[in-house]
Design a protein around this motif. Structure first.
Motif, PDB file in Angstrom:
ATOM      1  N   LEU A  23       0.852  -1.181   0.000  1.00  0.00           N
ATOM      2  CA  LEU A  23       0.000   0.000   0.000  1.00  0.00           C
ATOM      3  C   LEU A  23       0.888   1.231   0.000  1.00  0.00           C
ATOM      4  O   LEU A  23       1.721   1.411   0.879  1.00  0.00           O
ATOM      5  N   PHE A  24       0.731   2.036  -1.028  1.00  0.00           N
ATOM      6  CA  PHE A  24       1.586   3.204  -1.176  1.00  0.00           C
ATOM      7  C   PHE A  24       0.724   4.448  -1.176  1.00  0.00           C
ATOM      8  O   PHE A  24      -0.314   4.486  -1.814  1.00  0.00           O
ATOM      9  N   MET A  25       1.166   5.470  -0.465  1.00  0.00           N
ATOM     10  CA  MET A  25       0.419   6.718  -0.421  1.00  0.00           C
ATOM     11  C   MET A  25       1.332   7.876  -0.767  1.00  0.00           C
ATOM     12  O   MET A  25       2.492   7.911  -0.374  1.00  0.00           O
ATOM     13  N   PRO A  78      -8.995 -11.416   4.024  1.00  0.00           N
ATOM     14  CA  PRO A  78     -10.020 -10.486   4.498  1.00  0.00           C
ATOM     15  C   PRO A  78      -9.509  -9.524   5.566  1.00  0.00           C
ATOM     16  O   PRO A  78      -9.968  -8.376   5.636  1.00  0.00           O
ATOM     17  N   GLU A  79      -8.556  -9.975   6.380  1.00  0.00           N
ATOM     18  CA  GLU A  79      -7.988  -9.075   7.387  1.00  0.00           C
ATOM     19  C   GLU A  79      -7.239  -7.924   6.727  1.00  0.00           C
ATOM     20  O   GLU A  79      -7.307  -6.777   7.194  1.00  0.00           O
ATOM     21  N   GLN A  80      -6.509  -8.215   5.632  1.00  0.00           N
ATOM     22  CA  GLN A  80      -5.789  -7.154   4.939  1.00  0.00           C
ATOM     23  C   GLN A  80      -6.750  -6.167   4.277  1.00  0.00           C
ATOM     24  O   GLN A  80      -6.510  -4.952   4.264  1.00  0.00           O
ATOM     25  N   ASP A  81      -7.847  -6.676   3.734  1.00  0.00           N
ATOM     26  CA  ASP A  81      -8.852  -5.778   3.161  1.00  0.00           C
ATOM     27  C   ASP A  81      -9.422  -4.856   4.240  1.00  0.00           C
ATOM     28  O   ASP A  81      -9.587  -3.652   4.021  1.00  0.00           O
ATOM     29  N   LEU A 141      -7.379   1.979   7.159  1.00  0.00           N
ATOM     30  CA  LEU A 141      -6.363   2.986   6.892  1.00  0.00           C
ATOM     31  C   LEU A 141      -6.926   4.136   6.056  1.00  0.00           C
ATOM     32  O   LEU A 141      -6.680   5.312   6.347  1.00  0.00           O
ATOM     33  N   MET A 142      -7.694   3.803   5.024  1.00  0.00           N
ATOM     34  CA  MET A 142      -8.296   4.851   4.204  1.00  0.00           C
ATOM     35  C   MET A 142      -9.215   5.742   5.036  1.00  0.00           C
ATOM     36  O   MET A 142      -9.198   6.970   4.898  1.00  0.00           O
TER      37      MET A 142
END
Length: 318
Positions: free
Chosen positions: A5-7, A68-71, A77-78
């Protein structure tokens, strides 16, 4: 395969030299592809903040608890980042879904889950699509169509017929204006489809992993029209977004100073699948048509922002 995940948070000032003469309204309306959506403008202080989420990989490993935990973590986070950063615009920069892990009957509904925080926050956004978004159970076109259906503030769209090649419909641009009354934008956001992955269906085959050559002519035509209606290209800025980095990034990485640019040289870009067209024998140059057209025609291009990444060993790619 890990989830990357990159921001990116970027604030842009209003560009000087905005054309004062207003073109005819019929020409403006012809060029504006978003007459049914809110006009996007800079803040009163002359800034425009863009937040980028890349490689969300929703739907990965649905058969165990890890996926599902990562989703859920990505959604959490979002929901944390958006109210904290208060961006004017969000870009989902490819690999929204791990297509090879999803099921045909519910793959597009993952888009609903991804865009839910953006819908709730009422933040306009766009998507690019990556190699994992093209797979037997999902395609770039299906993701675009689903996003348009469930997200009122999505500015994602498909390019005209014949542009983008096999599996690459997501080539488009979005105008950003300095003020609501302006008829010419101060900034244009360009979005390109680097394709990759695999075609849909049981007899799936690899999809070329570079921005198709047809996009070059489209860029030239679009910028010619912009110049005719909005005035010289030097009067507005530009940002470009694409999932797989152009192959020129490999040479750029060797010149980075890790002390000044920490983290930008973490991913190794010399492996198979790390940049555009490295899965193709005799690789160099497959994305040259796109890259040269972008640099020749889009003036004041401040940055080309990519996602993707590479996991070691280099035969595994994100």
């Amino acid at each position: 395969m890990g989830k990357d995940l990159f921001m990116l948070f970027a604030t842009l000032g209003i560009l000087s030299g905005i054309a004062s003469a207003a073109p005819a309204q019929f020409a403006i309306d012809t060029l504006n592809p978003y007459l049914d959506k809110p006009k996007l403008t800079f803040r009163p202080d002359g800034t425009f903040k863009v937040t980028v989420f890349s490689d969300l990989h929703y739907g990965e490993n649905p058969w165990d608890s890890w996926g599902p935990e990562q989703d859920a973590n990505s959604t959490r986070l979002m929901k944390t980042v958006l109210p904290d950063e208060r961006p004017d615009y969000v870009v989902l920069n490819g690999d929204l879904i791990t297509g090879e892990n999803t099921f045909r009957e519910n793959s597009t509904t993952l888009i609903d889950e991804i865009v839910a925080p953006l819908n709730a926050a009422k933040i306009p956004f766009s998507s690019t699509h990556g190699n994992h978004d093209n797979n037997p159970n999902i395609t770039h076109l299906e993701e675009i169509e689903r996003e348009q259906k469930v997200a009122p503030l999505s500015y994602t769209r498909k390019g005209p017929p014949g542009v983008g090649g096999e599996g690459g419909p997501g080539n488009y641009w979005v105008p950003i204006y300095a003020r609501h009354t302006d008829t010419a934008p101060a900034l244009v956001l360009w979005f390109f489809d680097s394709r990759g992955g695999f075609s849909p269906g049981a007899d799936s085959v690899a999809v070329p992993d570079w921005v198709d050559e047809s996009v070059a002519g489209w860029v030239a035509n679009e910028t010619e029209m912009m110049n005719a209606v909005w005035g010289p290209a030097e009067q507005r800025g530009a940002l470009a977004f694409v999932h797989i980095p152009p192959h020129v990034a490999t040479g750029l990485q060797t010149q980075l100073d890790s002390a000044k640019n920490p983290g930008l040289n973490v991913d190794e870009l010399d492996g198979i699948g790390s940049v555009q067209a490295t899965f193709t024998p005799g690789n160099p140059g497959k994305d040259d048509a796109f890259w040269n057209a972008l640099n020749d025609n889009v003036k004041n291009l401040h940055a080309v922002i990519s996602g993707h990444g590479i996991n070691l060993p280099s035969t595994r790619y994100a």
